[in-house]
Design a protein around this motif. Structure first.
Motif, PDB file in Angstrom:
ATOM      1  N   ARG A 143       0.805  -1.213   0.000  1.00  8.55           N
ATOM      2  CA  ARG A 143       0.000   0.000   0.000  1.00  8.55           C
ATOM      3  C   ARG A 143       0.835   1.259   0.000  1.00  8.55           C
ATOM      4  NH1 ARG A 143       0.979   2.299   4.580  1.00  8.55           N
ATOM      5  NH2 ARG A 143      -0.223   4.111   3.934  1.00  8.55           N
ATOM      6  N   ARG A 144       2.162   1.139  -0.001  1.00  5.84           N
ATOM      7  CA  ARG A 144       3.018   2.327   0.015  1.00  5.84           C
ATOM      8  C   ARG A 144       3.132   2.920  -1.387  1.00  5.84           C
ATOM      9  NH1 ARG A 144       5.697   3.291   4.875  1.00  5.84           N
ATOM     10  NH2 ARG A 144       4.959   1.790   6.438  1.00  5.84           N
ATOM     11  N   ASP A 145       3.653   4.160  -1.429  1.00  2.00           N
ATOM     12  CA  ASP A 145       3.572   4.914  -2.683  1.00  2.00           C
ATOM     13  C   ASP A 145       4.476   4.388  -3.782  1.00  2.00           C
ATOM     14  OD1 ASP A 145       5.892   5.730  -1.379  1.00  2.00           O
ATOM     15  OD2 ASP A 145       5.223   7.805  -1.096  1.00  2.00           O
ATOM     16  N   PHE A 146       5.757   4.159  -3.478  1.00  2.00           N
ATOM     17  CA  PHE A 146       6.717   3.750  -4.500  1.00  2.00           C
ATOM     18  C   PHE A 146       7.587   2.614  -3.986  1.00  2.00           C
ATOM     19  CE2 PHE A 146       5.689   8.244  -5.109  1.00  2.00           C
ATOM     20  CZ  PHE A 146       5.088   8.157  -6.358  1.00  2.00           C
ATOM     21  N   THR A 147       8.110   1.846  -4.912  1.00  2.00           N
ATOM     22  CA  THR A 147       8.884   0.668  -4.508  1.00  2.00           C
ATOM     23  C   THR A 147      10.095   1.040  -3.661  1.00  2.00           C
ATOM     24  OG1 THR A 147      10.172   0.739  -6.565  1.00  2.00           O
ATOM     25  CG2 THR A 147       8.177  -0.630  -6.556  1.00  2.00           C
ATOM     26  N   VAL A 148      10.706   2.214  -3.930  1.00  2.00           N
ATOM     27  CA  VAL A 148      11.884   2.610  -3.150  1.00  2.00           C
ATOM     28  C   VAL A 148      11.510   2.963  -1.718  1.00  2.00           C
ATOM     29  CG1 VAL A 148      13.208   3.375  -5.151  1.00  2.00           C
ATOM     30  CG2 VAL A 148      11.721   5.016  -3.953  1.00  2.00           C
ATOM     31  N   ASN A 149      10.202   3.133  -1.463  1.00  2.00           N
ATOM     32  CA  ASN A 149       9.717   3.361  -0.107  1.00  2.00           C
ATOM     33  C   ASN A 149       9.008   2.132   0.448  1.00  2.00           C
ATOM     34  OD1 ASN A 149      10.591   6.050  -0.196  1.00  2.00           O
ATOM     35  ND2 ASN A 149       8.667   6.726  -1.116  1.00  2.00           N
ATOM     36  N   ALA A 150       9.083   1.027  -0.288  1.00  2.00           N
ATOM     37  CA  ALA A 150       8.386  -0.197   0.102  1.00  2.00           C
ATOM     38  C   ALA A 150       9.381  -1.291   0.463  1.00  2.00           C
ATOM     39  CB  ALA A 150       7.465  -0.656  -1.020  1.00  2.00           C
ATOM     40  N   MET A 151      10.491  -0.899   1.068  1.00  2.00           N
ATOM     41  CA  MET A 151      11.477  -1.840   1.590  1.00  2.00           C
ATOM     42  C   MET A 151      11.464  -1.753   3.112  1.00  2.00           C
ATOM     43  SD  MET A 151      14.636  -1.108  -1.050  1.00  2.00           S
ATOM     44  CE  MET A 151      14.572   0.669  -0.838  1.00  2.00           C
ATOM     45  N   ALA A 152      11.829  -2.853   3.759  1.00  2.00           N
ATOM     46  CA  ALA A 152      11.802  -2.871   5.219  1.00  2.00           C
ATOM     47  C   ALA A 152      12.949  -3.713   5.755  1.00  2.00           C
ATOM     48  CB  ALA A 152      10.471  -3.432   5.716  1.00  2.00           C
ATOM     49  N   THR A 171      18.640   2.017 -10.118  1.00  2.00           N
ATOM     50  CA  THR A 171      18.422   2.662 -11.418  1.00  2.00           C
ATOM     51  C   THR A 171      17.781   4.043 -11.280  1.00  2.00           C
ATOM     52  OG1 THR A 171      16.256   1.586 -11.665  1.00  2.00           O
ATOM     53  CG2 THR A 171      18.189   0.443 -12.573  1.00  2.00           C
ATOM     54  N   ARG A 172      17.536   4.468 -10.028  1.00  2.00           N
ATOM     55  CA  ARG A 172      16.972   5.783  -9.734  1.00  2.00           C
ATOM     56  C   ARG A 172      15.638   5.980 -10.451  1.00  2.00           C
ATOM     57  NH1 ARG A 172      20.988   8.449  -7.170  1.00  2.00           N
ATOM     58  NH2 ARG A 172      20.039  10.510  -7.379  1.00  2.00           N
ATOM     59  N   THR A 173      14.743   5.020 -10.191  1.00  2.00           N
ATOM     60  CA  THR A 173      13.438   4.990 -10.843  1.00  2.00           C
ATOM     61  C   THR A 173      12.325   5.025  -9.802  1.00  2.00           C
ATOM     62  OG1 THR A 173      14.330   3.661 -12.667  1.00  2.00           O
ATOM     63  CG2 THR A 173      11.941   3.661 -12.382  1.00  2.00           C
ATOM     64  N   LEU A 174      11.278   5.793 -10.102  1.00  2.00           N
ATOM     65  CA  LEU A 174      10.077   5.810  -9.263  1.00  2.00           C
ATOM     66  C   LEU A 174       9.006   4.973  -9.932  1.00  2.00           C
ATOM     67  CD1 LEU A 174       9.880   9.575  -8.204  1.00  2.00           C
ATOM     68  CD2 LEU A 174      10.455   7.637  -6.739  1.00  2.00           C
ATOM     69  N   ARG A 175       8.583   3.931  -9.230  1.00  2.00           N
ATOM     70  CA  ARG A 175       7.569   2.999  -9.739  1.00  2.00           C
ATOM     71  C   ARG A 175       6.701   2.577  -8.565  1.00  2.00           C
ATOM     72  NH1 ARG A 175       7.814  -2.507 -10.177  1.00  2.00           N
ATOM     73  NH2 ARG A 175       9.953  -2.455  -9.397  1.00  2.00           N
ATOM     74  N   THR A 176       5.436   2.305  -8.828  1.00  2.00           N
ATOM     75  CA  THR A 176       4.520   1.932  -7.745  1.00  2.00           C
ATOM     76  C   THR A 176       4.598   0.432  -7.469  1.00  2.00           C
ATOM     77  OG1 THR A 176       2.722   1.694  -9.354  1.00  2.00           O
ATOM     78  CG2 THR A 176       2.923   3.813  -8.225  1.00  2.00           C
ATOM     79  N   PRO A 177       4.408   0.002  -6.189  1.00  2.00           N
ATOM     80  CA  PRO A 177       4.439  -1.436  -5.870  1.00  2.00           C
ATOM     81  C   PRO A 177       3.306  -2.204  -6.548  1.00  2.00           C
ATOM     82  CG  PRO A 177       4.690  -0.115  -3.881  1.00  2.00           C
ATOM     83  CD  PRO A 177       4.295   0.824  -4.978  1.00  2.00           C
ATOM     84  N   SER A 178       2.092  -1.687  -6.489  1.00  2.00           N
ATOM     85  CA  SER A 178       0.972  -2.261  -7.238  1.00  2.00           C
ATOM     86  C   SER A 178       0.884  -1.515  -8.563  1.00  2.00           C
ATOM     87  CB  SER A 178      -0.322  -2.126  -6.439  1.00  2.00           C
ATOM     88  OG  SER A 178      -0.562  -0.768  -6.113  1.00  2.00           O
ATOM     89  N   THR A 179      -0.132  -1.758  -9.337  1.00  2.00           N
ATOM     90  CA  THR A 179      -0.270  -1.000 -10.583  1.00  2.00           C
ATOM     91  C   THR A 179      -0.506   0.464 -10.242  1.00  2.00           C
ATOM     92  OG1 THR A 179      -2.676  -1.237 -10.714  1.00  2.00           O
ATOM     93  CG2 THR A 179      -1.334  -3.004 -11.678  1.00  2.00           C
TER      94      THR A 179
END
Length: 501
Positions: free
Chosen positions: A131-140, A165-173
């Motif tokens: 449910r987090r915004d981007f994959t780079v913020n979805a690590m724990a 790769t310095r990319t912003l992508r969402t965890p879900s679609t």
């Protein structure tokens, strides 16, 4: 889920100062039977080698239990985020003050017409990360009850690869992610500036297609996200993303409107690009002018008022565009722009202080050009001392910001003109400093106060006292300090002539 690799351990070295507090909290929650993870921006920044004193955690514990455990850890605990599952705390450990947020695993989302998220608690960390915004913020990091070598890295959505790769992508679609919380579309703009990352093409396309969904987000949340973007070191990329995807059409329509206009020189820049350049230059000047004991201030804090004024200083141009003798003009765009800025900033729920300061700066940003034109023939043809005093009076407590905005507003490619403007403003600031030193100009008050005026004129409080005060202030600006005796004589003469009319 895997143990932290040697490479990751090296990358996480910035967490070492925080490891005692992290380990202590991990043991506290784990021994109480709960999962406990360092999560989000704390992990991202650690992998980027950025050290901070804010620590974000997620846990299986519910808010009441989280608060109970944090009370065992520190005396400073607050629960203003309880409705969203967040309990915050502050604690001193290892010579540092740590700001701690612990949030229960969440699975919240927005209804199609709601301005507030529906909060639901999850059971697994993967649910929370999804449910987090981007994959780079979805690590724990699974802290458990061990030390750094025992922590386990959790990265179900490839955040580490995207960080590389310095990319912003969402965890879900993107459709699900932005549908759950449309503010994430603005957050993509902020992170593109803050981190210098590129937004994934699929994600960018989705922002453009879903831009109108930002309208369900409250003005206050939009304002806060816009402010965070402007307070980054380089907001241009994020602002460009807002404009190119259509988000700005809904939250700050005056910004894309400037793309349609050429500046008064009709040459190398449109008003939009000019405004972004002014913003870039204002940020550099803002930093350069913040010195402590002759050195750049290491604790410099970005100035939101300067940045808003720089970005919006020319928003009045589209509404004032005219054509005279084949030349594009924007007469009174400073005054029109100030009114437009005031209206927009109020709609975004900015404070009265910010609204007034930004609109005043926009209204004043052209004032210097009269000085520059007068100085083109030499210092003697510039403003009188009275005009300089009026400039200081009108700038008031925004004078330093006005200096920054006015200097930043020079984006001409004509090097000779740029140098002339720079010299003229150097001269103006020198004269301001000279007059301030000689006349205590920062006070800029009449030589008599209200009580003295009433005694001298034999009147009580009322409109006439204010009128007398303004008369003396005008004389102070024109003549400089006059002293009480001369001020009293001029006031009595003014009062006599006024009553004879």
């Amino acid at each position: 889920m895997s143990n932290v690799s040697r490479t990751q351990t090296t990358a996480l070295a910035s967490l070492l100062p925080a490891s005692p507090v992290i380990t202590e909290l991990g043991a506290l929650f784990t021994q109480a039977g709960h999962e406990f993870y360092l999560v989000g921006g704390s992990v991202r920044d650690a992998l980027l080698g950025v050290q901070g004193h804010d620590l974000d955690f997620t846990t299986s514990a519910r808010p009441d239990e989280t608060q109970r455990l944090l009370n065992l850890f520190t005396d400073t605990v607050w629960d203003v985020g309880r409705d969203f599952g967040t309990i915050s705390a502050q604690a001193a450990r290892g010579g540092h003050e740590w700001l701690i947020e612990v949030t229960t695993f969440r699975m919240d989302s927005y209804r199609s017409t709601s301005r507030k998220p529906e909060v639901a608690f999850g059971e697994h960390v993967e649910d929370d990360l999804l449910r987090r915004d981007f994959t780079v913020n979805a690590m724990a990091l699974d802290i458990g009850s061990g030390g750094l070598d025992d922590w386990r890295f959790v990265d179900p959505f490839g955040g580490l690869d995207d960080l590389t790769t310095r990319t912003l992508r969402t965890p879900s679609t993107p459709e699900i992610s932005f549908g759950d919380d449309p503010l994430r579309m603005m957050r993509a703009a902020r992170f593109s500036s803050q981190l210098g990352f590129e937004v994934d093409p699929v994600t960018r396309t989705a922002i453009g297609e879903m831009a109108d969904r930002i309208s369900i987000i409250s003005a206050e949340r939009v304002r806060d996200e816009l402010s965070k973007l402007l307070l980054t070191d380089s907001p241009r990329a994020g602002l460009d993303l807002l404009v190119s995807t259509g988000i700005a059409d809904l939250v700050l329509p005056e910004l894309p409107a400037m793309r349609l206009e050429r500046d008064e020189h009709m040459r190398h820049k449109d008003v939009y690009e000019h405004s972004l350049t002014v913003l870039d230059q204002a940020i550099e000047l803002e930093k350069a002018r913040d010195y402590v004991d002759g050195h750049p201030n290491p604790d410099h804090r970005p100035d939101l008022i300067v940045r808003l004024a720089a970005l919006l200083h020319d928003i009045g141009k589209p509404a004032t565009r005219g054509l005279e003798a084949g030349k594009v003009t924007f007469h009174h765009h400073d005054i029109v722009g100030a009114k437009m800025a005031r209206k927009r900033l109020r709609a975004l729920r900015y404070s009265k202080e910010i609204v007034n300061a930004v609109s005043d700066l926009i209204a004043l940003h052209l004032r210097f050009h009269g000085y520059a034109e007068g100085s083109s023939g030499g210092a003697s043809s510039g403003w009188t001392d009275a005009a300089v005093r009026r400039y200081v009076r009108d700038g008031g407590d925004q004078l330093e910001r006005l200096h920054i905005l006015t200097r930043s507003d020079c984006t001409t490619r004509n090097l000779r003109k740029a140098e002339r403007l720079r010299r003229a403003y150097d001269e103006l600031e020198f004269r301001i400093d000279e007059l301030a030193s000689a006349e205590q100009m920062d006070a800029m008050r009449p030589d008599l106060d209200g009580n003295q005026i009433m005694t001298l004129l034999g009147i009580g409080p009322g409109r006439e006292v204010g009128q007398a005060y303004q008369f003396l202030l005008g004389r102070r600006i024109e003549e400089g300090p006059m002293g009480p005796e001369r001020a009293a004589a001029e006031l009595l003469e003014w009062w006599k002539s006024r009553n004879e009319q």
